[in-house]
Design an enzyme around this catalytic site. Structure first.
Site, mmCIF file in Angstrom:
data_model
loop_
_atom_site.group_PDB
_atom_site.id
_atom_site.type_symbol
_atom_site.label_atom_id
_atom_site.label_comp_id
_atom_site.label_asym_id
_atom_site.label_seq_id
_atom_site.Cartn_x
_atom_site.Cartn_y
_atom_site.Cartn_z
ATOM 1 N N HIS A 133 8.636 2.756 13.767
ATOM 2 C CA HIS A 133 7.802 3.968 13.719
ATOM 3 C C HIS A 133 6.435 3.561 13.163
ATOM 4 O O HIS A 133 6.340 2.616 12.373
ATOM 5 C CB HIS A 133 8.493 4.958 12.772
ATOM 6 C CG HIS A 133 7.901 6.327 12.724
ATOM 7 N ND1 HIS A 133 6.792 6.632 11.977
ATOM 8 C CD2 HIS A 133 8.282 7.481 13.319
ATOM 9 C CE1 HIS A 133 6.522 7.922 12.105
ATOM 10 N NE2 HIS A 133 7.409 8.461 12.926
ATOM 11 N N ASP A 210 13.788 1.269 6.734
ATOM 12 C CA ASP A 210 13.334 2.639 6.967
ATOM 13 C C ASP A 210 14.556 3.454 7.374
ATOM 14 O O ASP A 210 15.056 3.330 8.498
ATOM 15 C CB ASP A 210 12.266 2.598 8.077
ATOM 16 C CG ASP A 210 11.926 3.975 8.616
ATOM 17 O OD1 ASP A 210 12.562 4.964 8.209
ATOM 18 O OD2 ASP A 210 11.017 4.056 9.470
ATOM 19 N N GLN A 213 16.007 8.049 9.870
ATOM 20 C CA GLN A 213 16.937 8.620 10.862
ATOM 21 C C GLN A 213 18.387 8.273 10.560
ATOM 22 O O GLN A 213 19.253 8.486 11.416
ATOM 23 C CB GLN A 213 16.580 8.095 12.268
ATOM 24 C CG GLN A 213 15.201 8.457 12.735
ATOM 25 C CD GLN A 213 15.036 9.949 13.036
ATOM 26 O OE1 GLN A 213 16.008 10.663 13.225
ATOM 27 N NE2 GLN A 213 13.804 10.413 13.057
ATOM 28 N N LYS A 236 14.677 15.266 7.269
ATOM 29 C CA LYS A 236 15.487 14.793 8.407
ATOM 30 C C LYS A 236 16.970 14.807 8.063
ATOM 31 O O LYS A 236 17.808 14.380 8.842
ATOM 32 C CB LYS A 236 15.032 13.396 8.824
ATOM 33 C CG LYS A 236 13.585 13.415 9.361
ATOM 34 C CD LYS A 236 13.193 12.106 9.928
ATOM 35 C CE LYS A 236 11.688 11.959 10.122
ATOM 36 N NZ LYS A 236 11.166 12.703 11.269
ATOM 37 N N CYS A 374 5.619 8.458 17.846
ATOM 38 C CA CYS A 374 5.053 7.559 16.822
ATOM 39 C C CYS A 374 5.605 6.143 16.968
ATOM 40 O O CYS A 374 5.821 5.442 15.964
ATOM 41 C CB CYS A 374 5.283 8.079 15.402
ATOM 42 S SG CYS A 374 4.522 9.662 15.100
HETATM 43 N N1 PLP Z 1 10.492 6.403 10.213
HETATM 44 C C1 PLP Z 1 11.193 6.958 11.207
HETATM 45 C C2 PLP Z 1 12.213 6.147 11.937
HETATM 46 C C3 PLP Z 1 10.959 8.288 11.558
HETATM 47 O O1 PLP Z 1 11.660 8.851 12.547
HETATM 48 C C4 PLP Z 1 9.992 9.025 10.830
HETATM 49 C C5 PLP Z 1 9.668 10.409 11.219
HETATM 50 O O2 PLP Z 1 9.755 10.777 12.373
HETATM 51 C C6 PLP Z 1 9.319 8.400 9.797
HETATM 52 C C7 PLP Z 1 9.594 7.087 9.506
HETATM 53 C C8 PLP Z 1 8.321 9.139 8.961
HETATM 54 O O3 PLP Z 1 8.955 10.139 8.205
HETATM 55 P P1 PLP Z 1 8.093 11.196 7.378
HETATM 56 O O4 PLP Z 1 7.125 11.791 8.366
HETATM 57 O O5 PLP Z 1 9.099 12.189 6.906
HETATM 58 O O6 PLP Z 1 7.415 10.468 6.298
#
Ligand code: PLP
Length: 416
Positions: A133, A210, A213, A236, A374
């Site tokens: 992401h 990370d 998800q 999430k 993203c």
């Molecule tokens: N990493 C992953 C895999 C994501 O799906 C997301 C959000 O879609 C993020 C990071 C970023 O999360 P946040 O916007 O809650 O900081």
């Protein structure tokens, strides 16, 4: 989805109708009809238990934490620090290792600026994967540019799985950190993070995972994984927006310099200089989001009450059913067919752009995400500008998948 590590939890029998009734927004009519909410990868809906916990906080406990001596301040501090204990327990961490952040993005930026940047030298490398992401790419690029270091990304195969051998081959004496997504938000790929951490540690390289998800869908035990940093977002995982957590090994937190300065992160302040509070408070400047922490803890209670194994089994069955239903839509191609996969169905169709597909689905009450999610480098890897993504949560059922499939057949007839 395969669980990384399990802990026993006392769960209610998995009852889809009961669970749905506990999420008030799912009864909300959209476009005059039934909502099929399949945008859980973007954000999940919130159960009554989370709404109630946050409402209760503002009605009965609200005050600033850690400072005042009055009754409400004590209640607020107890509830807020109780939430830290709850989140620590969910991840298998010690409470001192749980830093509250605004979400995954801020957690990764904290590691980038506070941990890695001071250690980064010209020519050093940060190892990523091709499915990250943007929030697990851009912070590293920003600090790499400052230090004269570079970001390197390991390739994926056509199923959207990490090429682990290639990832290993990219590790060298200049690698300072590896960062990898636990479950890809675009492909659903479940990465073998335990194996990757083992390889990286054999070379003395710390690993950030990370988990945005992952935490709502599989059991995560940071100690069993031996991960250095684990980032996640409450929203999430059926909790509130704008709140999240960085887990970091205590030794890393102790060695890291503060990032944001302000109230609560200090021990002493004078014009000659300041000294820092203990971890994790050293990284929590200013008045925190108390209701966010309490809502997140309530969300984790809710997940555990349903049982992560039951949630994972339910979502896996839906993933299989959804995959079969999409295979029946002519001209539809799934993007992301990993053997180990979470509840994400990304696809393109030969007859229409994802944006147009999303519009037809919306008219049919089906909420999905369209775009690059993203993950622009991933789109480049697959040679596509965008996908349509249906992402599953515990309250989804066969009826949602039927509604999705029907709307896709309509897309086919409209754009043929
Ligand atoms: N990493 C992953 C895999 C994501 O799906 C997301 C959000 O879609 C993020 C990071 C970023 O999360 P946040 O916007 O809650 O900081």
């Amino acid at each position: 989805m395969t669980a990384a590590a399990g802990r026993p939890a006392v769960a209610k029998p998995f009852d889809l109708a009961r669970i749905r009734a506990e999420f008030p927004i799912l009864a909300e009519p959209v476009r005059g009809g039934r909502l099929a909410y399949l945008d859980n990868g973007a954000t999940t809906q919130k159960p009554e238990a989370v709404l109630r916990a946050m409402d209760f906080y503002y009605r009965h406990q609200n005050a600033n934490v850690h400072r005042a001596t009055h009754d409400l301040a004590e209640r607020a501090t107890l509830a807020y620090e109780g939430a830290r204990d709850r989140i620590a327990r969910y991840l298998g961490a010690a409470r001192e290792e749980i830093v509250f952040t605004r979400g995954t993005t801020e957690a990764i930026n904290l590691v980038a600026y506070s941990y890695l940047l001071p250690r980064l030298r010209q020519g050093d490398e940060i190892l990523l994967t091709g499915m990250e992401h943007h929030s697990n790419i851009v912070p590293w690029q920003l600090i790499a540019a400052q230090a004269g270091a570079k970001v390197v990304a390991a390739p994926l195969n056509d199923a959207g799985e990490l090429d682990v051998a290639a990832w290993r081959a990219l590790i060298n004496a200049r690698t300072r950190l590896a960062a990898v997504v636990h479950v890809s938000n675009t492909l659903g790929t479940l990465n073998p993070v335990g194996t990757l951490i083992g390889h990286a540690h054999a070379h003395g390289i710390p690993v950030l995972v990370d988990g945005a998800q992952a935490i709502a869908h599989l059991a995560v035990d940071v100690k069993a994984l031996d991960v250095d940093f684990y980032a996640c977002s409450a929203h999430k995982a059926y909790g509130p927006t704008g709140f999240g957590t960085l887990y970091a090994k205590r030794e890393h937190l102790e060695a890291m310099r503060p990032w944001h300065g302000g109230g609560d992160m200090i021990r002493t302040v004078s014009f000659e200089g300041s000294t820092w509070n203990d971890v994790p408070y050293k990284f929590e400047a200013g008045t925190p989001d108390m209701a966010g922490a309490i809502g997140f803890a309530a969300a984790l209670d809710y997940i555990e009450a349903q049982g992560l194994p039951a949630i994972a089994a339910h979502e896996h069955a839906l993933l299989e059913e959804g995959t079969a239903r999409l295979a029946e839509v002519p001209g539809l191609r799934l993007i992301g067919t990993a053997a180990q996969k979470g509840g994400i169905l990304s696809f393109v169709m030969d007859c229409a752009h994802p944006q147009d597909i999303g519009t037809v689905l919306d008219q049919a009450g089906v909420a999905v995400r369209t775009g690059h999610h993203c993950t622009m480098p991933l789109m480049q890897r697959f040679g596509i500008p965008a996908t349509v993504r249906a992402s599953l949560g515990m309250y989804n059922g066969s009826d949602d998948l039927r509604q999705l499939a029907q709307a896709l057949h309509k897309v086919r007839s409209l754009f043929r």
